[in-house]
Design a protein around this motif. Sequence first.
Motif, mmCIF file in Angstrom:
data_model
loop_
_atom_site.group_PDB
_atom_site.id
_atom_site.type_symbol
_atom_site.label_atom_id
_atom_site.label_comp_id
_atom_site.label_asym_id
_atom_site.label_seq_id
_atom_site.Cartn_x
_atom_site.Cartn_y
_atom_site.Cartn_z
ATOM 1 N N ARG A 129 0.832 -1.313 0.094
ATOM 2 C CA ARG A 129 0.030 -0.191 -0.082
ATOM 3 C C ARG A 129 0.829 1.159 0.040
ATOM 4 O O ARG A 129 0.076 2.364 -0.064
ATOM 5 C CB ARG A 129 -0.846 0.240 1.190
ATOM 6 C CG ARG A 129 -1.916 -1.024 1.342
ATOM 7 C CD ARG A 129 -3.153 -0.860 0.287
ATOM 8 N NE ARG A 129 -3.891 -1.992 0.267
ATOM 9 C CZ ARG A 129 -4.537 -2.652 -0.592
ATOM 10 N NH1 ARG A 129 -4.592 -1.889 -1.888
ATOM 11 N NH2 ARG A 129 -5.568 -3.107 -0.353
ATOM 12 N N THR A 163 -0.501 4.931 -1.634
ATOM 13 C CA THR A 163 -0.636 6.017 -0.481
ATOM 14 C C THR A 163 0.256 7.287 -0.876
ATOM 15 O O THR A 163 -0.256 8.504 -0.709
ATOM 16 C CB THR A 163 -0.404 5.589 0.933
ATOM 17 O OG1 THR A 163 -1.444 4.508 1.065
ATOM 18 C CG2 THR A 163 -0.633 6.720 1.845
ATOM 19 N N SER A 193 -6.841 7.985 2.701
ATOM 20 C CA SER A 193 -6.026 6.896 2.655
ATOM 21 C C SER A 193 -6.441 5.858 3.683
ATOM 22 O O SER A 193 -6.522 4.627 3.391
ATOM 23 C CB SER A 193 -4.551 7.198 2.705
ATOM 24 O OG SER A 193 -4.260 7.724 4.109
ATOM 25 N N LEU A 247 -7.411 2.718 1.599
ATOM 26 C CA LEU A 247 -6.164 2.142 1.398
ATOM 27 C C LEU A 247 -5.631 1.280 2.489
ATOM 28 O O LEU A 247 -5.432 0.171 2.564
ATOM 29 C CB LEU A 247 -5.208 2.938 0.838
ATOM 30 C CG LEU A 247 -5.438 3.678 -0.614
ATOM 31 C CD1 LEU A 247 -4.307 4.746 -0.572
ATOM 32 C CD2 LEU A 247 -5.428 2.845 -1.557
ATOM 33 N N THR A 300 -4.950 -3.017 5.561
ATOM 34 C CA THR A 300 -3.547 -3.420 5.938
ATOM 35 C C THR A 300 -3.332 -3.275 7.190
ATOM 36 O O THR A 300 -2.518 -4.220 7.737
ATOM 37 C CB THR A 300 -2.513 -2.145 5.073
ATOM 38 O OG1 THR A 300 -2.909 -2.097 3.843
ATOM 39 C CG2 THR A 300 -1.077 -2.511 5.439
#
Length: 165
Positions: A56, A60, A111, A115, A119
Amino acid sequence: MSKSTSAKVKETAQEEVQRVRQIAEEGARSGAYLYPLRGIYYFATHKDLYKPLFSRLAPTLTLGAGITTFMFLFTYLPQLAVLVFTSGPLAALTTALLVLSESSTLTMVLSKTLLIEDTLIDTFDGTLVGKGQTDLVAKDRQVKSGAAGDAIGRLGKLMTKPFPK
């Protein structure tokens, strides 16, 4: 103020100082302030936890660069025009700092939303699997069996989202 009132204020202040001192001593003895450093050390020494981060990182950084560029192109001059009246000769600098702050906030919100959430979940679950807490992780996600492979590689599909929106 009467003597009894000032004595009460003084007594209350002394009690508060004692309470703050006790809390500070307990905090120092607990070692809780070391957990961020221990977490950084753990992350740095367990290379299998890098996979979600690096997957990621480029998106990002690209999102952040795009937002910052957009903000400077479309919001710098209008904000500069307003800040000239309030900041005078420092308007250019304060406007740049303002646009950077706004860009940082937008990048963080977007983000995190688009995103990084998965994670963080993968890193957390991978850490638990690496520490032998597979049963705990298996309640909310599929975990592949077998001791071979890294902890992140053993993680399967999420069955439920841990952070409902």
